[in-house]
Structures are given as structure tokens and as C-alpha cells.
Scaffold this active site. Sequence first.
Site, mmCIF file in Angstrom:
data_model
loop_
_atom_site.group_PDB
_atom_site.id
_atom_site.type_symbol
_atom_site.label_atom_id
_atom_site.label_comp_id
_atom_site.label_asym_id
_atom_site.label_seq_id
_atom_site.Cartn_x
_atom_site.Cartn_y
_atom_site.Cartn_z
ATOM 1 N N CYS A 115 -23.678 28.456 -9.115
ATOM 2 C CA CYS A 115 -25.124 28.311 -9.284
ATOM 3 C C CYS A 115 -25.746 27.945 -7.945
ATOM 4 O O CYS A 115 -25.658 26.795 -7.508
ATOM 5 C CB CYS A 115 -25.438 27.243 -10.334
ATOM 6 S SG CYS A 115 -27.212 26.911 -10.523
ATOM 7 N N CYS B 198 -28.488 25.310 -8.133
ATOM 8 C CA CYS B 198 -27.969 23.953 -8.343
ATOM 9 C C CYS B 198 -27.371 23.362 -7.067
ATOM 10 O O CYS B 198 -27.560 22.175 -6.779
ATOM 11 C CB CYS B 198 -26.893 23.962 -9.430
ATOM 12 S SG CYS B 198 -27.354 24.789 -10.969
ATOM 13 N N ASP B 199 -26.635 24.183 -6.308
ATOM 14 C CA ASP B 199 -25.809 23.637 -5.236
ATOM 15 C C ASP B 199 -26.095 24.196 -3.841
ATOM 16 O O ASP B 199 -25.507 23.736 -2.863
ATOM 17 C CB ASP B 199 -24.324 23.883 -5.563
ATOM 18 C CG ASP B 199 -23.931 23.301 -6.910
ATOM 19 O OD1 ASP B 199 -24.231 22.120 -7.133
ATOM 20 O OD2 ASP B 199 -23.338 24.026 -7.719
#
Length: 313
Positions: A137, A140-141
Site C-alpha cells: 500500500c 499507507c507506507d
Amino acid sequence: MSKTVKDVELMIIGSGPAGLTAAIYAARAKLNAILIENAVVGGQVRSSYTIENYPGFKSVEGGKLADLMQEQALILGANIDEFDMVEKVYLSENEKIIETTNYTYHPEAVIISTGATPKKLPIPNEEQFEGKGIHYCAVCDGALYEGKVVGVVGGGNSALEEALFLARFASKVIIIRRYDYFKGEAATLEQVKNNPKIEIMYNYDLVKVNGSNFVEKAIVRNTQTGEKMDIALSAVFGYIGTEPKTELFKNYIDLNDQGYIKTDENMRTNIKGVYGAGDVRDKKFRQITTAVADGTIAALDAEKYIVEKKRGK
């Protein structure tokens, strides 16, 4: 201690675009319905940074689109229960039981819209480095790798879109593509090719990653010559497809060889009153628009099923 039993007309399992759309239509039909989600409402859409192919929006953040869908469902009166996990199911034509962490539900009809999760990278030390340089993701990261070199593995729209997103943070993005072509949209591929921070390695496969505690390099192999080489990078983001979340239903619902739910054009499964919708369904194209269509059809047919069942037809 026994769980409280709740009788509902319709239960929707999963809150991606298909589930939220089904909840909107169920609310408009004044059905006694509930949408169950074991995490945050929105599904994979919430992990998409920018969406540019959803009608009505030239460009919209995935989280924003998910919020708008959820808000619309709630305004119409939909009942949404977040962070309640489905633990057991029993599905038949005559009886349907859904047991969650908190309640036991007896719905008359069920729409399964649990979606799919990213496939893990098929390398021997994936588990060792997941979260330590292997990710699935970018939204997300991706920010963790400001000014770093990162890799992206995949050949579809997701891989292309996430490479563009990662280029906002990383000093360089290397797309590792096992073939000499992409399956993504031409417009997105053109953006990737025109981005000076993105390099495409055609005909290469990811074999392994190495590092002490975190990823420090990737070992890739040329799919035509077999030659291996090392690439210094800090992270690899995998986008090689998805796996459907159907484990709970496999003893009741007909699935294809990949585990996706088989349905007809009305989203009906092999069990009357049980529907499949969205990415969890066996179909050729998995897009937000097709998920929304699935949710619409499933909810409309479920309403018809519930009404006819009450009439004794």
C-alpha cells in the site's frame, strides 16, 4: 455468554464501493439492513491516492471518495457497523446465520462484498521483510521512503498508479515488469513514461530481497536471458494481483478455481437469497465503477427476493 440475536432483512458483508452502494439502495428501499465491516469503511478504494476514472470527478482522493459514499449511505439511514468481524456463517436457502464478534444475525438475504487483498510477492523471504521494506500500500507506507529509491512490482493499473504516487516521495521509482508490456490504461502508462523519476525494467522478475533488518537491495532476473543482477533500493511495493476474501463462505458458495464467487448477471449465487458483489466476484474487470454496478444490482434483486419471500411466492 451467548450473543444477542438480531433479525434483519438484509446483511451486507464488506464496505467497499459494492457494499456501500448496496447499503445506499437498501436504505432507499427502507429495508431493515445492516452493513458489517471488520476494519475501516471503504475497502481498497481508501488505499488509492488518486482516482481519475470515476464518473463525476476529474480527480479525487480514494479516501475522500470512500468518505462521500459512506456519508451518503448514512444520510439515507443506512446502518453501518464498523470493526465487527464475521466469525462464522451458515448459508442455505431456508436459513442464513451470520455470527460476528458481537452478535448473531438471522438475515433473510445476504450480499457478500468482502473484496480482495493484494497477493503476496512470491519470494522466499517475503514474510521476513514485510513491513520492513516490503509493502502493498503506497498510500499507507510511501511517505516512509522520502528521498529513497523504491521498487514497484506489477503490470496493471495499480502498479502504474502507485508508481506515480511513490514518485512524489522517492528519489527514484523502479518498476520491475516481467513482460515487455503493461496491462494498465494507456493514459496512465503515458504519465509513467513521462515521469523523470520513474524507470521501467522490462522483462525482469523479482527473485529475492536482502538486507540486515530492512530491505537494502533486490535481486532480479532477466526473464529472457536468465541473468541476475542486484538493485540497491530501500523498499519494494507489490501489485501482482489480488486474492478474494472468501474463506468463510467456501463450504456453501460455489467458487471458481481462484476462489472468486460465481454469480449470474443478477449477482445471485448458487444459494437463493445470497449474492456476490464487487471484487470478490468472478468477473473480467475489477474497477470501482463495476463494483458500484454489482452493488446496485445485488441490492435491487435482494429487495425483490425479500418482498416475494414475504408474499410467499
